[in-house]
Design an enzyme around this catalytic site. Structure first.
Site, PDB file in Angstrom:
ATOM      1  N   GLY A  69      31.577  38.233  43.069  1.00 33.94           N
ATOM      2  CA  GLY A  69      31.613  38.895  41.768  1.00 33.94           C
ATOM      3  C   GLY A  69      32.225  38.079  40.645  1.00 33.94           C
ATOM      4  N   ASP A 127      40.140  47.658  41.469  1.00 31.45           N
ATOM      5  CA  ASP A 127      39.761  49.070  41.573  1.00 31.45           C
ATOM      6  C   ASP A 127      40.854  49.785  42.369  1.00 31.45           C
ATOM      7  OD1 ASP A 127      38.315  51.397  41.612  1.00 31.45           O
ATOM      8  OD2 ASP A 127      36.679  50.670  42.821  1.00 31.45           O
ATOM      9  N   LYS A 155      40.236  48.947  36.685  1.00 30.09           N
ATOM     10  CA  LYS A 155      40.007  50.409  36.709  1.00 30.09           C
ATOM     11  C   LYS A 155      41.316  51.047  37.149  1.00 30.09           C
ATOM     12  CE  LYS A 155      35.138  50.977  37.974  1.00 30.09           C
ATOM     13  NZ  LYS A 155      34.234  51.312  39.098  1.00 30.09           N
ATOM     14  N   VAL A 177      30.195  49.876  36.938  1.00 29.96           N
ATOM     15  CA  VAL A 177      29.796  48.888  35.945  1.00 29.96           C
ATOM     16  C   VAL A 177      29.149  47.683  36.624  1.00 29.96           C
ATOM     17  CG1 VAL A 177      31.495  49.580  34.221  1.00 29.96           C
ATOM     18  CG2 VAL A 177      32.136  47.879  35.911  1.00 29.96           C
ATOM     19  N   ASP A 183      27.763  43.509  40.644  1.00 34.72           N
ATOM     20  CA  ASP A 183      26.446  43.911  41.135  1.00 34.72           C
ATOM     21  C   ASP A 183      26.407  45.359  41.582  1.00 34.72           C
ATOM     22  OD1 ASP A 183      28.087  43.522  43.524  1.00 34.72           O
ATOM     23  OD2 ASP A 183      26.224  43.800  44.612  1.00 34.72           O
ATOM     24  N   ARG A 189      23.801  41.068  38.725  1.00 31.70           N
ATOM     25  CA  ARG A 189      24.888  40.096  38.536  1.00 31.70           C
ATOM     26  C   ARG A 189      24.621  39.175  37.349  1.00 31.70           C
ATOM     27  NH1 ARG A 189      28.385  40.123  42.938  1.00 31.70           N
ATOM     28  NH2 ARG A 189      27.411  40.331  44.958  1.00 31.70           N
TER      29      ARG A 189
HETATM   30  P1  XMP Z   1      39.215  47.329  45.370  1.00 30.37           P
HETATM   31  O1  XMP Z   1      38.942  48.803  45.512  1.00 30.37           O
HETATM   32  O2  XMP Z   1      39.478  46.686  46.693  1.00 30.37           O
HETATM   33  O3  XMP Z   1      37.809  46.849  44.897  1.00 30.37           O
HETATM   34  O4  XMP Z   1      40.222  47.024  44.303  1.00 30.37           O
HETATM   35  C1  XMP Z   1      37.544  45.661  44.328  1.00 30.37           C
HETATM   36  C2  XMP Z   1      36.105  45.332  44.576  1.00 30.37           C
HETATM   37  O5  XMP Z   1      35.272  46.518  44.493  1.00 30.37           O
HETATM   38  C3  XMP Z   1      34.069  46.225  43.837  1.00 30.37           C
HETATM   39  N1  XMP Z   1      33.929  47.162  42.693  1.00 30.37           N
HETATM   40  C4  XMP Z   1      32.904  47.196  41.831  1.00 30.37           C
HETATM   41  N2  XMP Z   1      31.812  46.426  41.743  1.00 30.37           N
HETATM   42  N3  XMP Z   1      31.105  47.634  39.850  1.00 30.37           N
HETATM   43  C5  XMP Z   1      30.918  46.660  40.754  1.00 30.37           C
HETATM   44  O6  XMP Z   1      29.934  45.959  40.646  1.00 30.37           O
HETATM   45  C6  XMP Z   1      32.182  48.459  39.863  1.00 30.37           C
HETATM   46  O7  XMP Z   1      32.297  49.339  39.011  1.00 30.37           O
HETATM   47  C7  XMP Z   1      33.122  48.222  40.920  1.00 30.37           C
HETATM   48  N4  XMP Z   1      34.298  48.823  41.250  1.00 30.37           N
HETATM   49  C8  XMP Z   1      34.753  48.142  42.350  1.00 30.37           C
HETATM   50  C9  XMP Z   1      34.189  44.782  43.402  1.00 30.37           C
HETATM   51  O8  XMP Z   1      33.469  44.017  44.317  1.00 30.37           O
HETATM   52  C10 XMP Z   1      35.630  44.417  43.503  1.00 30.37           C
HETATM   53  O9  XMP Z   1      35.857  43.075  43.876  1.00 30.37           O
END
Ligand code: XMP
Length: 286
Positions: A69, A127, A155, A177, A183, A189
Site C-alpha cells: 500500500g 486503522d 483512521k 478509501v 486498494d 492502487r
Molecule cells: P490496521 O487495522 O492493522 O490496518 O491498522 C492497516 C492496514 O489495513 C488496510 N486498510 C485499508 N486499506 N482502504 C484500504 O485500501 C482503507 O480504507 C483501509 N483501512 C485499512 C491497509 O492495508 C493498512 O495497511
C-alpha cells in the site's frame, strides 16, 4: 529502546480532511467522492518530508516501508528527503483463509540490518493499529535502536491497539478509501487521488459491530469494533475472527458468552448486516 510519540516529538499534527470533490468521470461509477487530490497530496507529503528532515538532520536513517500500500507514498516521500538514508521493504498481511483469520503474517522479510539503527516505519493507513504494532515489534526484535512511525492516513476512531504515529499525513474518515497505493481487492492502487469507494462496490462485505463488556473491554483494548466478514458468515466464524484480532481473549475462549442483539445464539446462527454482537465474561456466582 527509545520510542517517541507524536506528542513528545511535537510532530505529526495531521491535517483535517479537506472538502470532498466529485470523482473524475472515468471513476464516477466506483468512487463516491475524492478525498484528496494530487495537489493536496503532494503539498502534504513535502511538509511531512520537511519534518522528517528536521528530526534527522544527520541522516543515517533506515526507512522501512510496508508493502504494497505504500508504493506511491514512499516514492514521493523519499524524493523530498535530501538526507542520506537506506530504504527497505517489509510485507505484512492478514492471514484470512486459515482457521485463525486475524493472524498477521510476514510475507517479505527485511534485507537490511537494522540493529542499532534509527528506523522510520512507513505505512499507508493506520486503522486498528495491529499491523504497525506488529511491524514495530518485529523491528525491535531485530535490534532497531529507535523506531518512529509515519503514515499517510490515520483512521483514528477505528483504533483497537493503543498506538499513535509520529508523522501523519491526513486524518481519514471511517469509510473505505482507495487510490494512491490503497486498494480494494488489488484494484484502484494506481489512482493518483484518494477517493471513497462506493458502498455498492464493497457492500458484499457483511459489517457487524462487536461490543466488549466488563473486563473484556480491557483485554480487547477497546469497547467496540466494526468487523467485515464474508456474506453469510456465522456467529462461530465471527468468534474465530475476533479471537484472531484480539489474542488476549483466547484464554477465555471456552467460557465467554456471546449474544447477538440481546439474545444468545448458537454458533451456526447467520449474522446480518448491522448486527451488534456482544462478548461477555462468564456471569460471576450465577
Ligand atoms: P490496521 O487495522 O492493522 O490496518 O491498522 C492497516 C492496514 O489495513 C488496510 N486498510 C485499508 N486499506 N482502504 C484500504 O485500501 C482503507 O480504507 C483501509 N483501512 C485499512 C491497509 O492495508 C493498512 O495497511
Amino acid at each position: 529502546m527509545d520510542m517517541v510519540s507524536a506528542n513528545e516529538a511535537g510532530r505529526g499534527v495531521p491535517r483535517a480532511v479537506p472538502r470532498l470533490g466529485a470523482a473524475p468521470k472515468a471513476w464516477a461509477g466506483h468512487i463516491e467522492s475524492v478525498l484528496l487530490d494530487q495537489g493536496q497530496i503532494q503539498a502534504r507529503v513535502a511538509e511531512l518530508a520537511a519534518q522528517i528532515e528536521e528530526d534527522y538532520p544527520r541522516g543515517d536513517l533506515t526507512i522501512v516501508s510496508l508493502l504494497n500500500g505504500t508504493v506511491m507514498f514512499i516514492a514521493d516521500l523519499v524524493r523530498h528527503l535530501p538526507i542520506p538514508l537506506r530504504l527497505d521493504f517489509m510485507g505484512v498481511s492478514s492471514y484470512r483463509d486459515g482457521t485463525d483469520p486475524g493472524e498477521l503474517v510476514f510475507t517479505r522479510d527485511l534485507k537490511l540490518d537494522v540493529s542499532g539503527r534509527d528506523v522510520l516505519l512507513v505505512d499507508d493507513i493506520l486503522d486498528t493499529g495491529r499491523t504497525l504494532a506488529r511491524a514495530r515489534e518485529k523491528l525491535v526484535e531485530l535490534g532497531a535502536r529507535r523506531v518512529r512511525l509515519c503514515v499517510f492516513l490515520d483512521k483514528k476512531e477505528r483504533r483497537a491497539t493503543p498506538l499513535e504515529a509520529d508523522y501523519v499525513g491526513f486524518l481519514a474518515p471511517d469509510a473505505f478509501v482507495v487510490g494512491y497505493g490503497l486498494d480494494y481487492q488489488e484494484q484502484y492502487r494506481h489512482l493518483p487521488f484518494v477517493g471513497i469507494l462506493r458502498p455498492s462496490i464493497h457492500s458484499s462485505a457483511l459489517r457487524v459491530e462487536v461490543l466488549f463488556h466488563s473486563y473484556f473491554k480491557e483485554l480487547a483494548g477497546c469497547g467496540r469494533v466494526a468487523v467485515d466478514l464474508e456474506p453469510g458468515a456465522t456467529l462461530a466464524e465471527l468468534r474465530a475472527h475476533v479471537l484472531g484480532l484480539f489474542p488476549k481473549l483466547r484464554p477465555m475462549e471456552r467460557s465467554f458468552l456471546v449474544a447477538v442483539g440481546v439474545d444468545y445464539q448458537p454458533g451456526e446462527h447467520q449474522l446480518q448486516p448491522g448486527d451488534e454482537v456482544s462478548f461477555f465474561p462468564p456471569v460471576q456466582g450465577g
